[in-house]
Design a protein around this motif. Structure first.
Motif, mmCIF file in Angstrom:
data_model
loop_
_atom_site.group_PDB
_atom_site.id
_atom_site.type_symbol
_atom_site.label_atom_id
_atom_site.label_comp_id
_atom_site.label_asym_id
_atom_site.label_seq_id
_atom_site.Cartn_x
_atom_site.Cartn_y
_atom_site.Cartn_z
ATOM 1 N N HIS A 1 53.697 -5.970 -79.852
ATOM 2 C CA HIS A 1 53.266 -4.599 -79.550
ATOM 3 C C HIS A 1 54.386 -3.612 -79.874
ATOM 4 N N HIS B 1 60.885 0.685 -75.350
ATOM 5 C CA HIS B 1 60.039 1.370 -74.371
ATOM 6 C C HIS B 1 59.417 0.431 -73.336
ATOM 7 N N ASP C 1 52.662 4.670 -79.447
ATOM 8 C CA ASP C 1 52.331 3.620 -78.478
ATOM 9 C C ASP C 1 50.805 3.592 -78.271
HETATM 10 MG MG MG Z 1 53.778 0.214 -74.865
#
Ligand code: MG
Length: 376
Positions: A68, A97, A191
């Motif tokens: 991801h 993150h 994101d």
């Molecule tokens: Mg994320």
């Protein structure tokens, strides 16, 4: 100044620096250096075995926090380049993150937050910052990775007012309600683009959602029918990939076009002007509506699917039982996580750090070690 970057980008040379001052590196910019430190951290390697939506062992092709994060970096970098923003900073923020995420996805955070209610709570965003500021122990001169202000600012996406007050200059923007760098704004949306697209892919692969259901989402249906028109009869994985490819492109192109216009109109002179102004990286209103509809679909049909709920409830039990046993019997903890002063607040935080750092499989194994008589 780096001439390839727009004046309103985050420039390495005019960054707000590191907590422990370090001389500039001869061959790498400040943000390249941050990116490199993040990649070499232990927390980064753990992302490989942490859940995004599906447990790591449910299938080899499902996203993990690691893949991801790589997808966020890819989407983010390509949009950043188009907007004249600092790709290295976007990459550093993207890769960092989710460093503070607990095992088992969001449920791990929610349970740990409840457990920690009397001890300052737990928030994965804040934990990501804690990982890069304190918990990584790789350097002789300081705890943490000693990252640039701009990287840390980007990692701290949101923050309660209470926590903000304890964070000094990094928390100030939540009190003043000002903006972070454009790179931070952009990574936040990268994101969203990444998970909207890969959660559809993983959801379909798992069989928990179907194309027929997705066709009720107008945005998806539009792209799906486009693909059918371009390649009549195309089916299976190829049709899904072709649709998701177009979905990412549609979202990214919309963000670039919309933000380019906003930037042209606002013409911020530099990053200080960016911070003082309104958010300038965003989707058009139409695309925001489409993306929200898609998110709502995924929440109702995938994240709350009963099979995902079963995993969630089981995982929450594991996290809670780990926490409760460590709190009741701190002597069960590895020595590094035992608080020598006996201070209950500090002990609780160390337990939260220990649990949050666990991968899915480590947490399951640790739970077994604590509760099974067959395992020592
Ligand atoms: Mg994320």
């Amino acid at each position: 100044m780096d001439e390839r970057l727009a004046p309103y980008a985050a420039h390495s040379a005019t960054g707000r620096g590191r907590r422990y001052p370090e001389a500039a590196h001869a061959s790498r910019s400040q943000f390249q250096r941050d990116r490199d430190r993040i990649i070499h951290s232990s927390a980064f390697r753990r992302l490989e075995y942490k859940t995004q939506v599906f447990l790591n062992h449910e299938g080899d092709l499902f996203r993990t926090r690691l893949t991801h994060s790589l997808e966020v970096a890819q989407v983010g970098r390509s949009m950043a380049r188009n907007l004249g923003l600092n790709e290295d900073l976007v990459e550093a923020i993207s890769l960092a993150h989710d460093l503070g995420h607990t095992p088992f996805g969001h449920v791990g955070q929610d349970v740990l937050n409840e457990c920690m209610r009397d001890y300052g709570g737990f928030e994965h965003n804040l934990q990501s910052l804690r990982v890069v500021d304190e918990l990584e122990q790789h350097y002789g001169a300081f705890d943490g990775l000693n990252l640039m202000f701009e990287t840390r600012e980007g990692i701290l996406k949101h923050c309660s007012l209470n926590n903000a007050k304890q964070l000094g200059e990094l928390g100030q923007r939540f009190i003043d309600r000002t903006q972070p760098s454009l790179e931070a704004q952009l990574t936040n949306l990268a994101d969203e683009i990444a998970y909207n697209s890969h959660d559809i892919d993983d959801g379909l692969r798992s069989g928990l959602i179907t194309i027929a259901q997705l066709e009720q989402v107008e945005f998806f249906a539009r792209l799906w029918h486009d693909v059918q028109r371009s390649y009549p009869g195309l089916s299976g994985r190829r049709a899904i990939y072709e649709t998701l490819r177009r979905l990412i492109t549609a979202l990214a192109d919309d963000l670039i076009t919309t933000s380019t216009e906003l930037l042209r109109a606002a013409a911020p002179a530099d990053i200080d002007a960016v911070r003082a102004g309104l958010p300038l990286i965003r989707f058009s209103d139409g695309m925001r509506k489409d993306a929200t509809e898609l998110k709502r679909f995924l929440r109702a049909n995938l994240y709350q699917h009963y099979q995902v709920n079963r995993m969630r409830v089981k995982a929450s039990r594991v996290v809670r039982e780990l926490y409760d046993s460590f709190m009741a019997e701190p002597v069960l903890l590895p020595p590094d996580y035992l608080e020598p002063s006996g201070d209950i607040h500090k002990q609780a935080r160390k337990i939260a750090d220990y649990i949050a750092g666990m991968t899915d499989r480590y947490a399951i194994r640790e739970h077994r070690r604590l509760f099974s008589l067959d395992e020592l």
